[in-house]
Design a protein around this motif. Structure first.
Motif, PDB file in Angstrom:
ATOM      1  N   THR A   1       6.885  14.424  -0.811  1.00  0.00           N
ATOM      2  CA  THR A   1       6.694  14.634  -2.244  1.00  0.00           C
ATOM      3  C   THR A   1       5.801  15.853  -2.441  1.00  0.00           C
ATOM      4  O   THR A   1       5.196  16.352  -1.500  1.00  0.00           O
ATOM      5  CB  THR A   1       6.015  13.416  -2.907  1.00  0.00           C
ATOM      6  OG1 THR A   1       4.716  13.236  -2.332  1.00  0.00           O
ATOM      7  CG2 THR A   1       6.835  12.157  -2.739  1.00  0.00           C
ATOM      8  N   ASP A   2       5.687  16.271  -3.681  1.00  0.00           N
ATOM      9  CA  ASP A   2       4.786  17.367  -4.012  1.00  0.00           C
ATOM     10  C   ASP A   2       3.354  16.858  -4.041  1.00  0.00           C
ATOM     11  O   ASP A   2       3.090  15.659  -3.951  1.00  0.00           O
ATOM     12  CB  ASP A   2       5.142  17.939  -5.390  1.00  0.00           C
ATOM     13  CG  ASP A   2       6.476  18.668  -5.377  1.00  0.00           C
ATOM     14  OD1 ASP A   2       6.843  19.198  -4.308  1.00  0.00           O
ATOM     15  OD2 ASP A   2       7.132  18.711  -6.428  1.00  0.00           O
ATOM     16  N   SER A   3       2.429  17.779  -4.220  1.00  0.00           N
ATOM     17  CA  SER A   3       1.037  17.398  -4.412  1.00  0.00           C
ATOM     18  C   SER A   3       0.935  16.591  -5.702  1.00  0.00           C
ATOM     19  O   SER A   3       1.681  16.824  -6.660  1.00  0.00           O
ATOM     20  CB  SER A   3       0.152  18.633  -4.513  1.00  0.00           C
ATOM     21  OG  SER A   3       0.160  19.322  -3.280  1.00  0.00           O
ATOM     22  N   MET A   4       0.013  15.624  -5.717  1.00  0.00           N
ATOM     23  CA  MET A   4      -0.111  14.739  -6.872  1.00  0.00           C
ATOM     24  C   MET A   4      -1.570  14.504  -7.217  1.00  0.00           C
ATOM     25  O   MET A   4      -2.441  14.518  -6.344  1.00  0.00           O
ATOM     26  CB  MET A   4       0.505  13.368  -6.570  1.00  0.00           C
ATOM     27  CG  MET A   4       1.971  13.370  -6.389  1.00  0.00           C
ATOM     28  SD  MET A   4       2.565  11.674  -6.201  1.00  0.00           S
ATOM     29  CE  MET A   4       4.261  11.974  -5.843  1.00  0.00           C
TER      30      MET A   4
ATOM     31  N   ALA B   1      -0.136   9.653  -8.255  1.00  0.00           N
ATOM     32  CA  ALA B   1       0.050   8.870  -7.029  1.00  0.00           C
ATOM     33  C   ALA B   1       0.153   7.383  -7.353  1.00  0.00           C
ATOM     34  O   ALA B   1       1.018   6.674  -6.825  1.00  0.00           O
ATOM     35  CB  ALA B   1      -1.095   9.125  -6.053  1.00  0.00           C
ATOM     36  N   LYS B   2      -0.710   6.883  -8.250  1.00  0.00           N
ATOM     37  CA  LYS B   2      -0.641   5.475  -8.652  1.00  0.00           C
ATOM     38  C   LYS B   2       0.711   5.157  -9.273  1.00  0.00           C
ATOM     39  O   LYS B   2       1.344   4.156  -8.940  1.00  0.00           O
ATOM     40  CB  LYS B   2      -1.742   5.153  -9.672  1.00  0.00           C
ATOM     41  CG  LYS B   2      -3.109   5.008  -9.095  1.00  0.00           C
ATOM     42  CD  LYS B   2      -4.073   4.655 -10.221  1.00  0.00           C
ATOM     43  CE  LYS B   2      -5.494   4.633  -9.755  1.00  0.00           C
ATOM     44  NZ  LYS B   2      -6.419   4.277 -10.858  1.00  0.00           N
TER      45      LYS B   2
ATOM     46  N   VAL C   1       0.832  -1.196   0.000  1.00  0.00           N
ATOM     47  CA  VAL C   1       0.000   0.000   0.000  1.00  0.00           C
ATOM     48  C   VAL C   1       0.869   1.248   0.000  1.00  0.00           C
ATOM     49  O   VAL C   1       1.850   1.335   0.736  1.00  0.00           O
ATOM     50  CB  VAL C   1      -0.921   0.013   1.248  1.00  0.00           C
ATOM     51  CG1 VAL C   1      -1.639   1.334   1.380  1.00  0.00           C
ATOM     52  CG2 VAL C   1      -1.909  -1.118   1.210  1.00  0.00           C
ATOM     53  N   GLY C   2       0.475   2.217  -0.821  1.00  0.00           N
ATOM     54  CA  GLY C   2       1.069   3.540  -0.808  1.00  0.00           C
ATOM     55  C   GLY C   2       0.001   4.527  -0.382  1.00  0.00           C
ATOM     56  O   GLY C   2      -1.113   4.497  -0.894  1.00  0.00           O
ATOM     57  N   ILE C   3       0.337   5.391   0.567  1.00  0.00           N
ATOM     58  CA  ILE C   3      -0.622   6.362   1.070  1.00  0.00           C
ATOM     59  C   ILE C   3      -0.067   7.763   0.849  1.00  0.00           C
ATOM     60  O   ILE C   3       0.914   8.160   1.479  1.00  0.00           O
ATOM     61  CB  ILE C   3      -0.888   6.157   2.579  1.00  0.00           C
ATOM     62  CG1 ILE C   3      -1.337   4.743   2.856  1.00  0.00           C
ATOM     63  CG2 ILE C   3      -1.920   7.167   3.073  1.00  0.00           C
ATOM     64  CD1 ILE C   3      -1.327   4.375   4.331  1.00  0.00           C
ATOM     65  N   TRP C   4      -0.688   8.486  -0.091  1.00  0.00           N
ATOM     66  CA  TRP C   4      -0.359   9.896  -0.271  1.00  0.00           C
ATOM     67  C   TRP C   4      -1.363  10.667   0.574  1.00  0.00           C
ATOM     68  O   TRP C   4      -2.572  10.484   0.445  1.00  0.00           O
ATOM     69  CB  TRP C   4      -0.499  10.310  -1.736  1.00  0.00           C
ATOM     70  CG  TRP C   4      -0.182  11.759  -1.950  1.00  0.00           C
ATOM     71  CD1 TRP C   4       1.019  12.271  -2.315  1.00  0.00           C
ATOM     72  CD2 TRP C   4      -1.055  12.883  -1.780  1.00  0.00           C
ATOM     73  NE1 TRP C   4       0.945  13.645  -2.384  1.00  0.00           N
ATOM     74  CE2 TRP C   4      -0.322  14.040  -2.052  1.00  0.00           C
ATOM     75  CE3 TRP C   4      -2.386  13.024  -1.418  1.00  0.00           C
ATOM     76  CZ2 TRP C   4      -0.865  15.316  -1.988  1.00  0.00           C
ATOM     77  CZ3 TRP C   4      -2.933  14.290  -1.335  1.00  0.00           C
ATOM     78  CH2 TRP C   4      -2.176  15.420  -1.630  1.00  0.00           C
TER      79      TRP C   4
END
Length: 140
Positions: A116-119, A124-125, A4-7
Motif C-alpha cells: 500500500t501507499d504511505s498512510m 491505517a486504522k 492485528v494490522g501492521i503498517w
C-alpha cells in the motif's frame, strides 16, 4: 478473536489491534539508519574496488537494525489470532520472511501481505477495519 494490522516501513510501524469490539493503536519507531550508499570515489580506478567494503558494512548494519526492529514488533503481537501486514516498499515482505523463518507460530496467523501507499494513523486504522470487514469479521 484478536486481529492485528501492521503498517510498516523502515522508519516506523503502526499496529492496529481489534479485540472484543475494542480498538488499540501503537506506533513503534525503528531506529534504522537512513543512509544512502554512494558508489565510487569520484575518480576511476581501473580494476580496483570502489567502496565495496563500506557498502557491505552498511548493509550488514541495516540488516541487524531491521532484526531488532522486527523483534520489537513481534513482542507486541504475540497473542493474536489473525495478522495482516501492509505498507510501501519491501519492509513488509522482509518482516513476513522473518516470521516464516524464525516465528512459525505467528507466520501461520498471517492472512495477507499487501503493498500500500504511505498512510496516516487514521488511514491505517480505516484500512485495517475495512480489510477485516471484507474478510468476514463480525465485530467491526
Amino acid at each position: 478473536m484478536k486481529r492485528v494490522g501492521i503498517w510498516l516501513d523502515k522508519i516506523k510501524a503502526h499496529i492496529v489491534t481489534f479485540h472484543d469490539s475494542k480498538e488499540s493503536f501503537i506506533t513503534i519507531l525503528s531506529n534504522v539508519e537512513n543512509v544512502h550508499v554512494h558508489g565510487g570515489s569520484g575518480r576511476r580506478l581501473i580494476g580496483g574496488p570502489q567502496y565495496g567494503v563500506q557498502d557491505r558494512k552498511y548493509l550488514e548494519r541495516e540488516k541487524h537494525q531491521l532484526k531488532k526492529y522486527f523483534k520489537t514488533i513481534i513482542s507486541e503481537i504475540k497473542d493474536v489470532d489473525e495478522i495482516v501486514i501492509f505498507g510501501p516498499a519491501e519492509t513488509g515482505e522482509k518482516f513476513y520472511k522473518e516470521l516464516t523463518e524464525k516465528h512459525k507460530d505467528l507466520a501461520t496467523k498471517i492472512i495477507d501481505v499487501v503493498k500500500t501507499d504511505s498512510m496516516t494513523k487514521r488511514q491505517a486504522k480505516a484500512w485495517v477495519k475495512v480489510f477485516f470487514k471484507t474478510k468476514g469479521c463480525r465485530f467491526l
